[in-house]
Design an enzyme around this catalytic site. Structure first.
Site, PDB file in Angstrom:
ATOM      1  N   ARG A 268       0.866  -1.178   0.000  1.00 17.86           N
ATOM      2  CA  ARG A 268       0.000   0.000   0.000  1.00 17.86           C
ATOM      3  C   ARG A 268       0.904   1.230   0.000  1.00 17.86           C
ATOM      4  O   ARG A 268       2.032   1.185   0.512  1.00 17.86           O
ATOM      5  CB  ARG A 268      -0.890   0.019   1.235  1.00 17.86           C
TER       6      ARG A 268
ATOM      7  N   LYS B  75      -2.676  -1.852   7.759  1.00 16.80           N
ATOM      8  CA  LYS B  75      -3.904  -1.391   8.401  1.00 16.80           C
ATOM      9  C   LYS B  75      -4.013  -1.960   9.811  1.00 16.80           C
ATOM     10  O   LYS B  75      -3.607  -3.090  10.071  1.00 16.80           O
ATOM     11  CB  LYS B  75      -5.121  -1.816   7.570  1.00 16.80           C
TER      12      LYS B  75
ATOM     13  N   HIS C 216      -2.222   1.701  -5.923  1.00 17.03           N
ATOM     14  CA  HIS C 216      -2.902   0.441  -5.635  1.00 17.03           C
ATOM     15  C   HIS C 216      -2.979  -0.454  -6.865  1.00 17.03           C
ATOM     16  O   HIS C 216      -3.143  -1.682  -6.735  1.00 17.03           O
ATOM     17  CB  HIS C 216      -4.302   0.718  -5.082  1.00 17.03           C
TER      18      HIS C 216
ATOM     19  N   ARG D 121      -0.376  -2.959  -6.609  1.00 17.61           N
ATOM     20  CA  ARG D 121      -0.729  -3.977  -5.611  1.00 17.61           C
ATOM     21  C   ARG D 121      -1.701  -4.988  -6.224  1.00 17.61           C
ATOM     22  O   ARG D 121      -1.519  -6.198  -6.069  1.00 17.61           O
ATOM     23  CB  ARG D 121      -1.338  -3.287  -4.394  1.00 17.61           C
TER      24      ARG D 121
ATOM     25  N   HIS E 276      -4.061  -8.983   4.243  1.00 16.25           N
ATOM     26  CA  HIS E 276      -5.512  -8.922   4.353  1.00 16.25           C
ATOM     27  C   HIS E 276      -5.971  -9.663   5.606  1.00 16.25           C
ATOM     28  O   HIS E 276      -5.534 -10.784   5.871  1.00 16.25           O
ATOM     29  CB  HIS E 276      -6.183  -9.568   3.137  1.00 16.25           C
TER      30      HIS E 276
ATOM     31  N   TYR F 100      -9.190 -11.231  -6.360  1.00 20.45           N
ATOM     32  CA  TYR F 100      -8.162 -11.451  -7.371  1.00 20.45           C
ATOM     33  C   TYR F 100      -8.351 -12.771  -8.104  1.00 20.45           C
ATOM     34  O   TYR F 100      -7.856 -12.935  -9.218  1.00 20.45           O
ATOM     35  CB  TYR F 100      -6.775 -11.369  -6.736  1.00 20.45           C
TER      36      TYR F 100
END
Length: 319
Positions: free
Chosen positions: A155, A179, A265, A268, A291, A300
């Protein structure tokens, strides 16, 4: 008598910021959603936490639908409200978590933009050629940034937050904070290693040296400990910001055919899709991306399936 809603919302936002470790961007999104809920509740005579019941929440979402808000926005607002009411129930501010029964339309997730490997190779080659031709430390830095974004599927906030001590050049890994302030260590490959080594050995010192000899009147940023430790520096010697990375990537992606987002992004998304195309395990990709939910990573798999179908349609004689 329960607490005034505006006070309760402020307490909740402080909670998600400090105790849950949410980013300022996430907190700002929560604030916007809950401020809108406060406005709606006030218009319907509700000024205290105990008045936020299921009918109010449903009417609030319905009003958003009537105003033409996107499904994704409504879904996000429902999630914000559910988090808020669950917290109020845990704190004993309300007897029942009314938001637990709140439902909203599923957000329609658009497939992310993915750059093909040949197109990406050409773009990176152009970036490298420019750095070699100019020998400018900023151009050298830019190659390292783009290589690392793609190699490690970072990110943009993770990239600009990297300090020198986070880069293990011997093991070719970098430690990042994602995150929720969660740390992870991700690898990078040989091309990224070459670009990063060149930047750290030559480009970064040259940027700092250039700042020492800069006699212009414009004030330079303070050399704080955060700036001094930063791996990626801006043109004026401070830690590089996300806007600069966005500008760099947007310029690069503008030269690549295709439509869709043109921010960091995209690299990514591209890295994740290429990993799955190459046979990587879905759970390994989940860990690589940082994640929390496998469901987030599964988008994906849809991208890979769409790419496969497109290849079939264009290549198979009986498609």
């Amino acid at each position: 008598m329960t607490s005034p809603l505006d006070v309760v919302v402020d307490d909740y936002l402080a909670h998600v910021r400090t105790e849950r470790g949410y980013s300022e961007h996430t907190v700002a999104a929560y604030r916007a959603d809950l401020v809108d809920l406060l406005r709606f509740a006030d218009e319907h005579g509700v000024a205290e936490a105990g008045g936020i019941d299921l009918p109010i929440l449903r009417d609030w979402l319905w009003s958003a639908t009537e105003r033409g808000l996107a499904r994704a926005t409504i879904a996000r607002r429902a999630a914000s409200a559910r988090g808020f009411t669950a917290w109020m129930a845990r704190r004993g501010l309300v007897p029942v978590d009314h938001g637990a029964r709140l439902r909203a339309p599923r957000a329609q997730r658009a497939l992310p933009r993915v750059v093909s490997a040949p197109a990406l190779d050409e773009a990176l080659a152009r970036l490298e050629a420019r750095a070699v031709a100019t020998n400018d430390p900023i151009d050298v830095r830019d190659v390292a940034i783009v290589e690392l974004l793609y190699a490690s599927a970072l990110r943009v906030s993770e990239l600009v937050g990297i300090d020198l001590r986070d880069v293990d050049r011997r093991r070719r890994t970098v430690r990042v904070v994602g995150k929720g302030s969660k740390e992870r260590v991700v690898p990078y490959g040989a091309p990224a290693a070459r670009a990063l080594d060149r930047y750290l050995d030559l480009g970064r010192p040259a940027i700092l040296e250039r700042m020492k000899g800069d006699d212009t009147a414009a004030p330079r940023p303070a050399r704080t400990a955060s700036n001094a430790d930063a791996a990626f520096l801006g043109a004026r010697g401070a830690r590089m910001g996300t806007r600069s990375v966005y500008a760099l990537v947007a310029g690069l992606l503008a030269e690549i055919p295709g439509t869709g987002p043109s921010g960091p992004h995209t690299f990514r998304h591209t890295a994740a899709t290429h990993l799955l195309d190459g046979g990587a395990d879905l759970r390994a990709v989940q860990e690589f991306l940082g994640h929390a939910s496998l469901g987030t990573t599964q988008i994906y798999t849809h991208v890979s399936a769409e790419r496969l179908k497109e290849s079939y349609r264009t290549a198979h004689p009986r498609a």
